[in-house]
Design an enzyme around this catalytic site. Structure first.
Site, PDB file in Angstrom:
ATOM      1  N   GLU A  53      38.884 124.807  23.525  1.00  0.00           N
ATOM      2  CA  GLU A  53      38.704 123.524  24.222  1.00  0.00           C
ATOM      3  C   GLU A  53      37.676 122.595  23.570  1.00  0.00           C
ATOM      4  O   GLU A  53      36.670 122.220  24.175  1.00  0.00           O
ATOM      5  CB  GLU A  53      38.344 123.768  25.688  1.00  0.00           C
ATOM      6  N   GLU A  73      46.489 127.932  28.690  1.00  0.00           N
ATOM      7  CA  GLU A  73      45.670 128.286  29.850  1.00  0.00           C
ATOM      8  C   GLU A  73      46.194 127.550  31.072  1.00  0.00           C
ATOM      9  O   GLU A  73      46.445 126.346  31.004  1.00  0.00           O
ATOM     10  CB  GLU A  73      44.194 127.897  29.662  1.00  0.00           C
ATOM     11  N   TRP A  82      45.542 132.387  33.051  1.00  0.00           N
ATOM     12  CA  TRP A  82      44.104 132.672  33.067  1.00  0.00           C
ATOM     13  C   TRP A  82      43.764 133.288  34.418  1.00  0.00           C
ATOM     14  O   TRP A  82      43.951 132.645  35.432  1.00  0.00           O
ATOM     15  CB  TRP A  82      43.301 131.391  32.884  1.00  0.00           C
TER      16      TRP A  82
END
Length: 423
Positions: A208, A326, A363
């Protein structure tokens, strides 16, 4: 026995589907895993055939595995995941500074922690689970970008803030050295260098990435343009991703309408993934976090548009495969399973329409006795039978779809050969 009429063809088709379901539920034996995953056109391929998957995140594996008495937790998660048909796991290949660090200081590594990662890769092979390994973090968790800048500042380098990670020559040098250290690591259990191991599906430059000082995406783009070729100069076999959440930047203005609440984080989904050394695109989604106070309907509407826009751009502009890398929601929310079903249905439908969507990684999955790692999104498969059933069903669906795509492709190839003129 050959299928010689319509009824027998139907029965054979049903038997194939049932067989695929049994394989998914039983897990994939290590001997069945061979070859490197590749990106071909806008989809993933294995040994020349379309590759689809259902997978999961378990970021914590290396550090937990560094303590031999705790390695059963990695084995438990991989065994239960494989039994549910999950074939790809995304996890961290970094821990920079601090407690139980892999990289204690620039270029200095703890062999015991590295051996934990060796075990993770070796155990993944045992259960037929391929790995996506992230090489750094945007956040201070596990050190990441802030720790690299802190190291530089402590050495007397003039840095202004964490975003200098992307531009400062000293910091970039430390990151490049870490990349080389990990990729060239010789696994002490398997005897295979990481860069030569087909159990590793892909590398990600960072988990990220974000940049507050330049929201356009240009600073991160320049960083990726430098780091992606560096990775490929060491390992040109494995796939490489950026590790992005999917936020749009300034390259195509009207795409920013799909960002949650018009939010920008310094990435540009289009230009960052257009870099030739980047093999696939990624998106993440946490509608509850990104749209606080909104109704489930609003969040799900956003999610559908978010996935649709990125799938369209991956297929039409990038011409690269896409991973929903995710997605999560608080397990305390009564609508959790409905959320999971919605995401999985979306992934399946987009994968069915051309294969650009390769699969999804929920996730996150954990083992029993890991309460100190819980973040509200955790799934312990053995303790959540209803959620496990949804996950296993998605695995079966993706496996059957992959078989269908492979069969269709084989028919096309046979037809092409049959239509070739004789010499």
């Amino acid at each position: 026995m050959a299928c010689i009429n319509g009824k027998m063809k139907y029965i054979c088709g049903v038997l194939i589907i049932l067989l695929m379901a049994v394989v998914c539920e039983a897990g994939v034996p290590a001997g069945a895993v061979s070859g490197f995953i590749q990106a071909r056109d806008a989809h993933f391929a294995l040994n020349g055939s379309p590759f689809l998957f259902n997978g999961f995140n378990s970021y914590w594996m290396m550090v937990v595995a560094s303590e031999p008495s705790q390695r059963y937790k990695i084995s438990s998660v991989l065994r239960e995941a494989s039994a549910a048909g999950l074939t790809v796991c995304r996890t961290w290949a970094f821990r920079d500074g601090g407690y139980r660090a892999l990289q204690i200081s620039p270029g200095v590594y703890d062999e015991h922690i590295f051996q934990g990662l060796d075990f993770v890769i070796s155990e993944a092979r045992k259960y037929g689970v391929r790995l996506i390994l992230a090489l750094s973090n945007n956040y201070q968790d596990y050190g990441g970008r802030p720790q690299y800048v802190k190291w530089a500042r402590s050495a007397g380098v003039a840095v202004n803030g964490d975003d200098d990670f992307y531009t400062n020559a000293v910091v970039k040098g430390h990151y490049k050295n870490h990349v080389k250290k990990v990729l060239t690591r010789m696994n002490t259990i398997t005897g295979i260098a990481y860069k030569d191991d087909p159990m590793i599906m892909a590398w990600e430059l960072m988990n990220e990435p974000r940049c507050k000082v330049d929201l356009s995406g240009k600073t991160i783009n320049e960083w990726v343009q430098e780091m992606a070729p560096h990775v490929k100069s060491i390992d040109n076999i494995h796939l490489l991703g950026v590790g992005m959440e999917g936020f749009y930047g300034d390259s195509i203005q009207d795409r920013k309408q799909y960002n949650p609440q018009g939010f920008q984080v310094g990435t540009d989904f289009i230009t960052n993934h257009m870099i030739k050394e980047i093999d696939f695109a990624t998106i993440h989604a946490y509608p509850d976090v990104w749209l606080p106070g909104q109704s489930d309907y609003t969040r799900m509407t956003f999610l559908q548009k978010w996935v649709m826009s990125h799938w369209t751009d991956s297929k039409s502009i990038l011409k690269k495969p896409l991973i929903f890398a995710e997605f999560g929601k608080s397990k305390k929310d009564a609508s959790y399973n409905a959320f999971l079903n919605t995401v999985y249905t979306s992934i399946y439908n987009f994968a069915k329409n051309g294969g650009t969507m390769g699969g999804g990684l929920v996730w996150q999955i954990m083992a029993k006795g890991m309460e100190s790692y819980f973040d509200g999104n955790e799934i312990v498969l053995s303790e959540n039978p209803s959620t496990r059933a949804i996950i296993a069903q998605q695995s079966r669906n993706m496996a059957v779809l992959q078989h269908s795509l492979n069969s269709s492709e084989s028919k096309i190839l046979r037809s092409n050969r049959n239509n070739q003129p004789n010499d």
